[in-house]
Design an enzyme around this catalytic site. Sequence first.
Site, PDB file in Angstrom:
ATOM      1  CG  PHE A 352      -2.030  -0.891   1.268  1.00 21.37           C
ATOM      2  CD1 PHE A 352      -3.267  -0.498   0.783  1.00 21.37           C
ATOM      3  CD2 PHE A 352      -1.895  -2.178   1.774  1.00 21.37           C
ATOM      4  CE1 PHE A 352      -4.344  -1.364   0.805  1.00 21.37           C
ATOM      5  CE2 PHE A 352      -2.965  -3.055   1.799  1.00 21.37           C
ATOM      6  CZ  PHE A 352      -4.200  -2.646   1.305  1.00 21.37           C
ATOM      7  CG  ASP A 353       1.594   5.654  -2.042  1.00 21.04           C
ATOM      8  OD1 ASP A 353       2.784   5.840  -1.777  1.00 21.04           O
ATOM      9  OD2 ASP A 353       0.773   6.581  -2.187  1.00 21.04           O
ATOM     10  CE  LYS A 354       2.018   8.453   5.065  1.00 18.11           C
ATOM     11  NZ  LYS A 354       1.027   9.576   4.956  1.00 18.11           N
ATOM     12  CB  THR A 357      -3.831   3.953  -0.696  1.00 20.28           C
ATOM     13  OG1 THR A 357      -2.605   4.076   0.002  1.00 20.28           O
ATOM     14  CG2 THR A 357      -3.619   4.294  -2.151  1.00 20.28           C
ATOM     15  CE  LYS A 531       5.766   6.175  -3.607  1.00 20.50           C
ATOM     16  NZ  LYS A 531       4.459   6.821  -3.543  1.00 20.50           N
TER      17      LYS A 531
END
Length: 687
Positions: A352-354, A357, A531
């Site tokens: 999960f990208d913080k 999201t 990423k």
Amino acid sequence: MAHEMGHGGSDLPAMVRDMRNRFWICLIFTVPIFVYAPMGGFFKPPAPPFRLELNLWLFFFASAAILYPSWPFFVSAWRGLRKGTLGMAALIVLSVGTGYVFSVATTFFFKDGGQFFEAAAVLLVFILLGHWLEMRARAGASSAITALMNLAPAMASVIRNGAETEVPTAEVLAGEIVVMRPGGKIPVDGTVETGDSLVDESMLTGESMPVQKRPGSTVIGATINKSGSFRYKATKVGAESALAQIVKLVQEAQNSKAPAQLLADKAAQWLVIAAIVIGLATFAVWFWWIGQPLLFAMTMTITVFVIACPDALGLATPMAVMVSTGLGATHGILFKNASALEDATRLNVIVFDKTGTLTVGQPEVVEIVTAEGVTEDVVLTAAAAVEQGSAHPLAQAILRRAEKLNVAAPTGFESLDGMGARAETAAGTVFLGNRLLMDTQKLALGSLEAEATRLQGDGRTVVHVSLAARVIGLVAIADAVRPTSRATVAKLRELKIEVVMLTGDNAATARRIASDLGIETVLADVLPSQKAEKVKSLQSSGKKVGMVGDGVNDAPALTQADVGFAIGAGTDVAMESADVVLMKSDPYDIVAAIELSRATLRKMHQNLWWAVGYNVIAFPLAAGVLYPFVLSPEVAALSMSGSTLIVAINALMLKRTKLTGIVPESAAAPPAATQTDSAPANAKAAV
């Protein structure tokens, strides 16, 4: 199947239109064939007009129904044969082609033979329908690169020959001075020379807070200038810009990601071989061994080829995909291709990208600490009075939290650069800002000193509020956790899927949110360009990785992942790069997406087993093992259609799937309320 059709894959929408047109042409010309030569002889056909012979009349319709619509399969089968592979196209050519050729031969050469025009045409109708449905499901092919390039403004204002001139962004040269005004998009990367402003970089960095830009600050192309005017020197233009580098990363990830091999294609390889072997063996046994006439042996062989047609096999996957993508769409879960449905069942890590999201992607008041004898409403009313009319994100967070309070406009206001603001209210003078402002005004925090340290240590922005020369409270502002994030993490762990949080935030902020959500693995201080590398390193250890993101900077990672999930409230680029789009911006929908993909794969397996099982029974019957009971090609085509109908009905049963992953807002709230930290409850209220 579409990838073996030989179109080159460059223009999927055009391929879908082409397959749709071929299907309709085939269907339109098959209807009169069906009328004039009813399969199974269920009714007496009308006489052909113009006193034409029936077979000749059928030949014209069959040629129109078969030659043009089936041509891509012939091309694909030929290319496959040259490469030494037998795919679905080869089996289609074998069944439709032999039926058509044999019928042409009986029409013009040996008149005493039967014809199978209707069997071949009806077969092709089902085959084309299956391909059209599948290609429609695949047509969400990524146009992320176009979307990315469109982020940059078309024109830029630069200083040339001492005057401001409008030029195309592509013609801006390194070293030129670019002029920026409020609300404009920054055309290229550079360094601020004069002026200052707040710049919204969320579309590239994914981080919600606008960034203060002063002389010496770096600005990035495609970001938005929010407030002030400034001039900057262009440093990176064209292919060197940050936007161009992200485009390059997305392209590389797209090129390195091979499309998943659909199960039907694998089964078709064996089915082609089986059909050819059994068909030739049938001919050899009846003609050479038993001594039956050539026409009888050929009829039995054609029957084998017709009954072996991968009609049910061809529809097994696309029908399941079509139904499940439709079901997902009604719940706000958009699968963009069949591969994503298949791959989502195998995920064992979800990253999960913080920001945007797991969190809402904008600052929210997450906690308020008050001095003794002071209520939260008093602190909020004082803070909101100062912030009225401000467009700053922190001010907006306070105003949202205080929207139900009766806040009077201040009688006087002064902005204190770098520290905060002062306002005169009916209750007295209010100072609002950072610790430096309190120290400058010689306002002691007293009992709030320890609380300020605690809140600051959690990676939050702490706003100090004083009223009438006394510090009355602290307002902690942070990117608030989404209401269902905690339940999502718990459910994924229950499904034996590891959860990883990826963020550009500092380790303190990342740790606070991760511990709040129950996430053990945290990757903090990750630059946007890193990423995709983080996803790739997880994949290199043999893990199937899902990536959840919402920003442009997530696009390469979303494409690199085995399955990319885009939160619907994110950018167009993130949605274009992803395989699955969660339109409700609810992370819990990832659980629903995985459950739906597992249910779909079960249906695919059931359909494939049925299709293969049908062929295991049908092959011997078609070959004539129960002689003198033999199947005619027409009956073979009818049984094939029945098999297809069963597959279609089984796929439609997917609509009854209950997606337990989708929970109402009320069901998501209790976990947040039971936490010891008050932040989630406050975040819930703020959201």
